[in-house]
Design an enzyme around this catalytic site. Structure first.
Site, PDB file in Angstrom:
ATOM      1  N   LYS A   1       0.832  -1.193   0.000  1.00 25.24           N
ATOM      2  CA  LYS A   1       0.000   0.000   0.000  1.00 25.24           C
ATOM      3  C   LYS A   1       0.873   1.252   0.000  1.00 25.24           C
ATOM      4  CE  LYS A   1      -4.290  -1.571   0.218  1.00 25.24           C
ATOM      5  NZ  LYS A   1      -5.337  -1.211  -0.764  1.00 25.24           N
TER       6      LYS A   1
ATOM      7  N   LYS B   1     -14.073  -6.414  -7.834  1.00 29.83           N
ATOM      8  CA  LYS B   1     -14.492  -6.648  -6.455  1.00 29.83           C
ATOM      9  C   LYS B   1     -16.012  -6.746  -6.439  1.00 29.83           C
ATOM     10  CE  LYS B   1     -10.675  -4.010  -4.370  1.00 29.83           C
ATOM     11  NZ  LYS B   1     -10.323  -2.785  -3.612  1.00 29.83           N
TER      12      LYS B   1
END
Length: 328
Positions: A150, A246
């Site tokens: 990240k 997703k």
């Protein structure tokens, strides 16, 4: 034959904290759905996401509002029109698939003609932090095959070099969560290539995708926040190399299957991803693994405790056996 709906907001503590460019959290807040009919129960779960204007309360209200329609015979096809793509539709859509499979005495995989690969490697997320903190996390996870790093705030170059040094053999994915700027992008992508990153997720804010059309880059670029469902997907071809599917964005497995088909037609590679959530969210998404080059379904690994009968994770691989929790 009436379907009875039960839905509730549930909270699962995260092991430590989870930090991305937009902030940190210490718990996963999900909305869980059960559809009961003639003693059979279908389950689903979703993660309302503030980035998309969703809250747990608004998501629960949208689900509960469909209770009369479900009792009156709302079908999965009807559901696609009754709710837009998003978390609420995802929980209901997945619960309906689960219930359909149980009524038919089979699995959702059989209903969709999807087969699970013998092995499914999943990314493991290295949360955003200082270079030293991320290096420590990467060192502890260096035995895993694929790490998702990240990024998305100043100091990313130092973070990426620290992670690569701590996990020299691991495959790396970078997720900037819309945090990079167009002027810096060529340099950052070159550094990613130097650090042997194999995919960069959503480097620019959604809506700035046109800047990617003429950008030379060695590392494939993947759309996440820029792609939700079928609407708008065609516009991303030629700007992105891959898309992150997703179920909380597509609004469930039904539209996700359509997105997979269209992405393949457009020549876009596929990543299947997740929010931080339990195995009840991972199991429907796991069905897309055979279509995906990258799988990022590590949500339960980030929790202090998963649901009972959840997925089994070993050495960066997701178990492929049947589950009583969802899908047969």
């Amino acid at each position: 034959m009436t379907i009875h709906l039960t839905a509730a907001i549930e909270r699962f503590p995260i092991a430590g904290s989870f930090t991305i460019a937009r902030g940190s959290k210490t718990e996963a807040v999900v909305v869980a759905v059960q559809l009961e009919q003639d003693g059979l129960v279908g389950r689903g779960e979703c993660v309302p996401y503030a980035r998309y204007g969703e809250t747990p309360e608004s998501t629960l209200a949208a689900i509960d509002a469909l209770a009369p329609a479900l009792s009156a015979g709302l079908t999965r096809a009807d559901l696609q029109k009754a709710l837009p793509p998003g978390a609420a539709r995802n929980a209901l859509d997945c619960a309906m698939w689960d219930l359909d499979a149980r009524r038919a005495g089979t699995s959702v995989a059989a209903l969709t003609d999807l087969s699970l690969p013998q092995q499914i490697e999943t990314a493991y997320t290295i949360s955003l932090g200082t270079p030293d903190a991320m290096a420590d996390a990467a060192a502890r996870a260096a035995h895993l095959p694929l790490l998702k790093v990240k990024l998305g705030v100043p100091g990313d170059v130092e973070r990426l070099h620290a992670v690569r040094a701590a996990a020299p053999e691991a495959r790396l994915i970078v997720d900037a969560n819309e945090g990079w700027h167009g002027d810096d992008l060529p340099v950052l992508l070159d550094i990613c290539a130097h650090c042997r990153v194999e995919l960069v997720e959503q480097p620019l804010p959604a809506g700035q995708d046109a800047a990617l059309a003429d950008l030379d880059h060695l590392v494939p670029i993947c759309a996440d926040e820029s792609v939700h469902a079928l609407a708008g997907l065609d516009e991303l071809a030629g700007r992105y190399d891959a898309i992150n599917i997703k179920l909380d964005k597509t609004g469930g497995l039904t539209e996700a299957l359509a997105v997979v088909q269209r992405a393949e037609e457009l020549g876009l590679q596929i990543m299947v991803g997740c929010m931080v959530s339990t195995s009840l969210s991972m199991l429907p998404a796991r069905l897309l693994a055979s279509k995906a080059r990258w799988v990022d379904l590590d949500g339960p690994l980030l929790l202090a405790e998963d649901r009972p009968d959840g997925l089994v994770y070993r050495g960066g691989e997701i178990g492929t056996g049947p589950s009583g929790l969802w899908g047969g």
